[in-house]
Design a protein around this motif. Structure first.
Motif, mmCIF file in Angstrom:
data_model
loop_
_atom_site.group_PDB
_atom_site.id
_atom_site.type_symbol
_atom_site.label_atom_id
_atom_site.label_comp_id
_atom_site.label_asym_id
_atom_site.label_seq_id
_atom_site.Cartn_x
_atom_site.Cartn_y
_atom_site.Cartn_z
ATOM 1 N N THR A 64 0.759 -0.905 -0.225
ATOM 2 C CA THR A 64 0.067 -0.033 0.086
ATOM 3 C C THR A 64 0.943 1.309 0.060
ATOM 4 N N ALA A 68 0.389 4.255 -2.761
ATOM 5 C CA ALA A 68 0.088 5.496 -2.623
ATOM 6 C C ALA A 68 1.129 6.556 -3.161
ATOM 7 N N HIS A 72 0.177 9.316 -5.728
ATOM 8 C CA HIS A 72 0.362 10.640 -5.813
ATOM 9 C C HIS A 72 1.226 11.331 -6.760
ATOM 10 N N LEU A 90 -4.113 1.846 3.054
ATOM 11 C CA LEU A 90 -4.024 2.492 1.789
ATOM 12 C C LEU A 90 -4.468 3.893 1.975
ATOM 13 N N LEU A 94 -2.316 7.139 1.592
ATOM 14 C CA LEU A 94 -2.715 8.250 0.719
ATOM 15 C C LEU A 94 -2.648 9.650 1.437
ATOM 16 N N ARG A 97 0.651 10.972 2.279
ATOM 17 C CA ARG A 97 1.331 11.526 1.002
ATOM 18 C C ARG A 97 0.840 12.838 0.493
ATOM 19 N N LEU A 104 -8.348 12.873 -1.856
ATOM 20 C CA LEU A 104 -7.806 11.743 -1.931
ATOM 21 C C LEU A 104 -8.336 11.130 -3.327
#
Length: 419
Positions: A64, A68, A72, A90, A94, A97, A104
């Motif tokens: 994950t 991510a 990104h 995840l 995300l 990031r 998202l």
């Protein structure tokens, strides 16, 4: 196997998906983004932002943090994972990031996530998933009218008639280095001028060993491929040469060439990726260093090439290339694949599913190396002669039976070894 009326992949045919959109980078969906094919495809994309943009990614869900990071960097609209349990990790990755308060990407989860993303609005779908679970996304991309950049050979092999029923001329561009090579070389002549296809094989880590010498090889030995850096399943398939058998079936389906006109030759250096012999006696070969970014980039950019996608050959130094006949006694998998491909119907699905289970058994010490292909052959023999009419339910049912039977046979081998 019933012959195709026209090839699925044809360098003389150019498929244009849907109505043309505004000028700009070509929109791509990448399925299997955290695997070997996916990560190399992303490398090509990031180095060519004027040519490509990625709108969605999918992965199994075991990495994950990497998924991510990819999402990104690429600015995708959606991310999919086949394992719903991976969603919290995840989402957290995300958020880390993108930063607090950022919007998202949409998250899709479950076994149908890749299939849903394969239907997304885009120009092309790169199917880099490993295994027959890639069949549904392959069909979804074709049905949605996308160009299919096909690295997931299993989906074509197990569902050949299903893929043939929905694919349009020129809609599939192959990514396997061998089939990309054939695709390129076939542009050098007409279909009527093709005498044979010659698929090259590195020979894997056990080239030159006898069958008796293969009995005691370890998982670590099988994963030590001398040329390519691939995932564990594909690497072990290369060690048994099952991968080459699958590629023979794939070449038959992609290019509509009969099995008796598809040869396999061992080429340890892996610079010549495959060849096409024409009726006048000439042979065209596609040559490049062993780097998957070249065939991936051709798939992404077809019909145009991507400059500097991968290093070329250094012609300032000496090269020595070998070509050796295939040892069919030590490596019977190619012959078995020809048999399976000729049978057609659900036989290729049985072959592939049984092999996946046997590779897993080998990786966990339940089968010896030579037991992989021996067990697959037994499952294929028990399956018998299938009918030629194939539905998705037929394929799934045959796979389920083959997996169950392969596990039973592997357990018997393990039990006998303990006695």
């Amino acid at each position: 196997m019933t012959e195709c009326r026209e090839p699925l992949a044809d360098p003389h045919q150019l498929y244009t998906p849907g109505p043309e959109g505004p000028d700009g980078p070509r929109e791509i969906v990448i399925l299997g983004s955290t695997g070997s094919i996916g990560t190399q495809a992303i490398d090509v994309v990031l180095r060519n932002p004027d040519r490509f943009t990625v709108v969605a990614l999918s992965a199994a869900g075991g990495r994950t943090a990497l998924l991510a990071e990819q999402a990104h960097r690429l600015g995708v609209r959606a991310v999919g994972v086949s394992d719903p349990a991976a969603v919290p990790a995840l989402r957290e990755a995300l958020a880390a990031r993108y930063g607090a308060g950022a919007t998202l990407p949409e998250i899709l989860a479950g076994p149908d996530a890749s299939t849903e993303l394969a239907r997304a609005e885009c120009h092309s779908v790169l199917n880099g998933i490993t295994g027959s679970i890639g069949l549904a996304p392959t069909l979804a991309a074709l049905e949605a009218g996308r160009v299919l950049i096909l690295a997931n050979k299993e989906s074509l092999i197990v569902g050949g008639p299903l893929v043939k029923a929905v694919a349009r001329p020129g809609q599939i561009v192959p990514v396997d280095s061998e089939h990309s090579a054939l695709f390129q070389a076939l542009a050098g002549g007409t279909r009527a001028e093709v005498r044979r296809l010659v698929v090259t094989a590195s020979g894997g880590p056990f080239r030159g060993r006898t069958r008796d010498e293969l009995a005691a090889v370890t998982v670590e030995d099988a994963l030590a491929h001398p040329t390519w850096d691939m995932g564990p399943v594909v690497t072990i398939n290369s060690a048994t040469l099952v991968n080459k058998g699958l590629e023979v079936i794939e070449a038959h389906l992609l290019f509509d060439i009969p099995f008796d006109r598809i040869d396999v030759v061992v080429h340890p250096q892996s610079y010549i990726h495959s060849m096409v012999e024409f009726t006048d006696g000439s042979t065209l070969a596609q040559v490049s260093p062993p780097d998957m970014r070249m065939p991936i980039s051709l798939g992404l950019g077809w019909p145009h090439r991507v400059a500097d996608a991968a290093p070329g050959c250094d012609w300032t130094r000496a090269h020595s290339w070998e070509f050796l006949p295939l040892d069919t006694e030590a490596f019977p998998s190619v012959g078995l694949a020809r048999q399976v491909g000729t049978l057609g119907g659900t036989a290729p699905a049985v072959f592939n599913a049984a092999n996946e289970e046997c590779v897993e058994a080998f990786r966990h010490g339940r089968l010896p190396f030579t037991g992989i292909v021996d067990t697959v052959a037994e499952v294929v023999a028990e399956h018998g002669t299938p009918g030629t009419s194939v539905t998705l339910a037929d394929v799934l049912g045959a796979e389920e039976w083959a997996r169950s039977r392969a596990r039973e046979l592997a357990q018997q081998v393990a039990a006998e070894a303990r006695v």
